[in-house]
Design a protein around this motif. Structure first.
Motif, mmCIF file in Angstrom:
data_model
loop_
_atom_site.group_PDB
_atom_site.id
_atom_site.type_symbol
_atom_site.label_atom_id
_atom_site.label_comp_id
_atom_site.label_asym_id
_atom_site.label_seq_id
_atom_site.Cartn_x
_atom_site.Cartn_y
_atom_site.Cartn_z
ATOM 1 N N VAL A 14 1.025 -1.593 -0.044
ATOM 2 C CA VAL A 14 0.106 0.127 -0.192
ATOM 3 C C VAL A 14 0.742 1.724 -0.013
ATOM 4 O O VAL A 14 0.512 2.198 -0.533
ATOM 5 C CB VAL A 14 -0.821 0.098 1.592
ATOM 6 N N LEU A 15 1.935 1.392 1.249
ATOM 7 C CA LEU A 15 3.294 2.851 0.923
ATOM 8 C C LEU A 15 3.420 2.409 -0.417
ATOM 9 O O LEU A 15 3.810 3.454 -0.311
ATOM 10 C CB LEU A 15 3.983 2.396 1.388
ATOM 11 N N ALA A 16 3.796 2.075 -1.202
ATOM 12 C CA ALA A 16 4.505 1.915 -2.411
ATOM 13 C C ALA A 16 3.817 2.373 -3.148
ATOM 14 O O ALA A 16 4.100 2.593 -3.885
ATOM 15 C CB ALA A 16 5.220 -0.197 -3.531
ATOM 16 N N ILE A 101 -2.943 -0.563 -9.987
ATOM 17 C CA ILE A 101 -3.858 1.137 -10.860
ATOM 18 C C ILE A 101 -2.317 1.996 -11.066
ATOM 19 O O ILE A 101 -2.833 2.350 -11.939
ATOM 20 C CB ILE A 101 -4.817 1.367 -9.768
ATOM 21 N N ALA A 102 -2.070 1.622 -9.721
ATOM 22 C CA ALA A 102 -0.954 2.905 -9.928
ATOM 23 C C ALA A 102 -0.257 2.692 -11.217
ATOM 24 O O ALA A 102 0.240 4.065 -12.044
ATOM 25 C CB ALA A 102 0.128 2.945 -8.851
ATOM 26 N N PHE A 103 0.331 2.084 -11.258
ATOM 27 C CA PHE A 103 1.440 0.608 -13.150
ATOM 28 C C PHE A 103 0.878 1.293 -13.717
ATOM 29 O O PHE A 103 1.022 2.032 -14.956
ATOM 30 C CB PHE A 103 1.685 -1.017 -12.740
ATOM 31 N N ALA A 104 -1.251 1.019 -13.781
ATOM 32 C CA ALA A 104 -1.963 1.596 -15.279
ATOM 33 C C ALA A 104 -1.232 3.170 -15.725
ATOM 34 O O ALA A 104 -2.129 3.674 -16.411
ATOM 35 C CB ALA A 104 -3.471 1.181 -15.286
ATOM 36 N N MET A 105 -2.025 4.122 -14.264
ATOM 37 C CA MET A 105 -1.254 5.285 -14.704
ATOM 38 C C MET A 105 -0.293 5.719 -15.228
ATOM 39 O O MET A 105 -0.439 6.467 -15.532
ATOM 40 C CB MET A 105 -2.434 5.678 -12.730
ATOM 41 N N PHE A 157 11.855 -6.966 -14.626
ATOM 42 C CA PHE A 157 10.665 -6.952 -12.949
ATOM 43 C C PHE A 157 10.112 -5.576 -12.948
ATOM 44 O O PHE A 157 8.136 -6.509 -12.026
ATOM 45 C CB PHE A 157 11.718 -6.722 -12.152
ATOM 46 N N ALA A 158 9.752 -4.934 -12.626
ATOM 47 C CA ALA A 158 9.394 -3.600 -12.490
ATOM 48 C C ALA A 158 8.368 -2.700 -14.094
ATOM 49 O O ALA A 158 7.713 -1.744 -13.239
ATOM 50 C CB ALA A 158 9.648 -2.853 -11.751
ATOM 51 N N GLY A 159 8.773 -3.515 -15.160
ATOM 52 C CA GLY A 159 8.083 -2.555 -16.330
ATOM 53 C C GLY A 159 8.784 -2.149 -17.303
ATOM 54 O O GLY A 159 8.287 -1.038 -17.762
ATOM 55 N N PHE A 216 8.188 1.992 -7.654
ATOM 56 C CA PHE A 216 7.758 1.736 -8.648
ATOM 57 C C PHE A 216 8.576 -0.029 -8.287
ATOM 58 O O PHE A 216 7.574 -1.331 -9.392
ATOM 59 C CB PHE A 216 8.501 2.142 -8.972
ATOM 60 N N ASN A 217 10.079 0.206 -8.233
ATOM 61 C CA ASN A 217 10.529 -0.782 -8.294
ATOM 62 C C ASN A 217 10.993 -1.809 -7.122
ATOM 63 O O ASN A 217 10.424 -3.411 -7.402
ATOM 64 C CB ASN A 217 12.304 -0.442 -8.668
ATOM 65 N N ALA A 218 11.443 -1.140 -5.977
ATOM 66 C CA ALA A 218 11.140 -1.652 -4.829
ATOM 67 C C ALA A 218 10.318 -2.595 -4.790
ATOM 68 O O ALA A 218 9.943 -3.291 -4.204
ATOM 69 C CB ALA A 218 12.120 -0.928 -3.430
ATOM 70 N N GLY A 219 8.898 -1.973 -4.740
ATOM 71 C CA GLY A 219 7.646 -2.287 -4.503
ATOM 72 C C GLY A 219 7.145 -3.201 -5.050
ATOM 73 O O GLY A 219 6.243 -4.260 -5.147
#
Length: 433
Positions: A14-16, A101-105, A157-159, A216-219
């Motif tokens: 949630v924090l990430a 959702i955060a990634f999609a935005m 890994f993160a996109g 973004f990455n560590a999350g």
């Protein structure tokens, strides 16, 4: 003990997610600082579209296509996935959905900069809903949702591919459909530079993006107890620092000045490039990847200009080209499967194939979407509206309301006289009210 671990993971995710959402503020400031003053409100409003229309489209439709099971390696089909889907590390489904959702935005926000200063606001709303609801989730499923590229062993890994390369080349296509801003290119192919409105503002946006990238990455570990978490965060920072440093050095050597906009984009390019491999490469490799990215973003900006594609903030160079490079770099620098460490080219071939698919998918589908919008509701503002600026035309207010600084009509008229002719009228009209 299990409940404690699940609780810690939930808090971390949630924090990430909140850090990634905060990146939208970074996008807003970055773009507002890099465009001309008369369009600063408009780019900010487009970020609000990403946060609202884009988020809702992904929640209602996109999440199911991306993570709703798997149908033949192509897409998900379970539209109850937002409440009943299976999650990593026994996370509550709500935490996982919020993170995605955060990634999609972020995908939509990549596009917003490339189409700045001439796209109709209504057309942008439609674009964001389709990209977040359909286009990104389908290719994202191939890479992350159990689809065919993931089955082949692609590592992202993160996109770098799923988010940045796909979003960057979608932005490229839409910028092509829109055409360049008026007077951007001359008949001989030379480029007219439109000065950014506020470099310190753009820098603040870049710093926020840099901060949010740790989420973004560590999350993307989705695990607060992952022993690799700090390694991912360190790689993320080192690549960004190296990208910014190489951009500064390159501009000093080539242009005899340390270009601030390229320093900004160099750091962002380093962040984009390390996103795929932050969990798989060593710190020295992260520095090298970032260093290459900082130079590549400058070269790619020139390539885009030579194609007479107008990208006001350099989104295609930062996200498209460096997303592709970063994905391929995993095949070279991965400590377990990379060519430079094992001598095997197997992963490299998978990475190249995967990122080509993501780039082509983003470009072709976005180009088709752009043509469809152009022929239906229209995609570009009129020439007179473009000259006047989209802030007043689309939103009814300028970014910097200088009227508050003046108490008499003469001062307002003096201020209006400093503007372009098409911008003077709304200022004087506001004074008369």
């Amino acid at each position: 003990m299990d409940n404690v671990v699940i609780g810690l993971n939930t808090v971390w995710v949630v924090l990430a997610a909140a850090m990634i959402v905060f990146m939208e503020g970074g996008f807003s400031l970055l773009e507002a600082g890099l465009v001309r003053t008369k369009n600063a409100v408009n780019v900010t409003m487009k970020i609000f579209v990403d946060l609202t229309f884009g988020a809702l489209a992904f929640y209602l439709v996109g999440f199911a296509f991306m993570f709703g099971g798997d149908w033949s390696g192509v897409l998900g089909i379970d539209f109850s996935a937002t409440s009943t889907g299976v999650t990593p590390n026994q996370l509550p489904i709500s935490a996982f959905v919020l993170f995605q959702i955060a990634f999609a935005m972020a995908v939509a926000s990549i596009i917003s900069g490339a189409v700045a200063e001439r796209m109709k606001f209504s057309a942008y709303i439609v674009t964001v809903m389709v990209v977040c609801g359909i286009l990104y989730p389908i290719s994202g499923h191939w890479i992350w949702g159990g689809g065919w590229l993931q089955q082949l062993g692609m590592k992202d890994f993160a996109g770098s591919a799923a988010i940045h390369a796909m979003g960057g080349f979608a932005a490229f296509a839409l910028a092509m459909v829109l055409g360049p801003r008026k007077n951007r290119f001359n008949k001989d192919g030379s480029v007219n530079v439109f000065a950014p409105s506020n470099i310190p503002l753009a820098s603040a946006g870049a710093f926020i993006l840099w901060f949010g990238w740790f989420g973004f990455n560590a999350g993307s570990t989705l695990n607060a107890l992952d022993s690799n978490l700090s390694h991912i965060a360190l790689n993320t920072f080192l690549a960004a620092a190296s990208g910014g440093a190489s951009a500064v050095l390159y501009t000093m050597a080539r242009f005899k000045v340390a270009d601030p906009s390229m320093a900004i984009n160099g750091s962002l390019a380093g962040l984009v490039a390390i996103t795929a491999g932050c969990a798989y490469v060593g710190p020295k490799s992260a520095i090298l990847i970032g260093f290459i990215a900082g130079v590549l973003v400058i070269l790619a900006t020139g390539w885009v200009d030579k194609m007479k594609v107008d990208d006001p903030v350099g989104a295609v160079a930062v996200h498209g080209f460096n997303g592709a490079f970063g994905t391929i770099a995993v095949g070279l620098f991965d400590t377990q499967q990379g060519l430079f460490f094992t001598g095997s080219s197997k992963l490299l071939m998978v990475q190249i194939a995967g990122v080509l698919v993501a780039c082509v998918w983003g470009f072709v589908t976005a180009y088709g979407l752009g043509i469809l919008i152009k022929k239906s509701i229209g995609i570009r503002v009129t020439a007179s509206q473009e000259e006047e600026g989209l802030d007043v035309i689309a939103h009814g207010i300028p970014a910097y309301n200088e009227l508050e600084r003046f108490s008499d009509t003469g001062a307002v008229e003096y201020f209006a006289a400093s503007l372009e002719p098409t911008q003077q009228k709304p200022i004087l009209q506001m004074q008369n009210k």
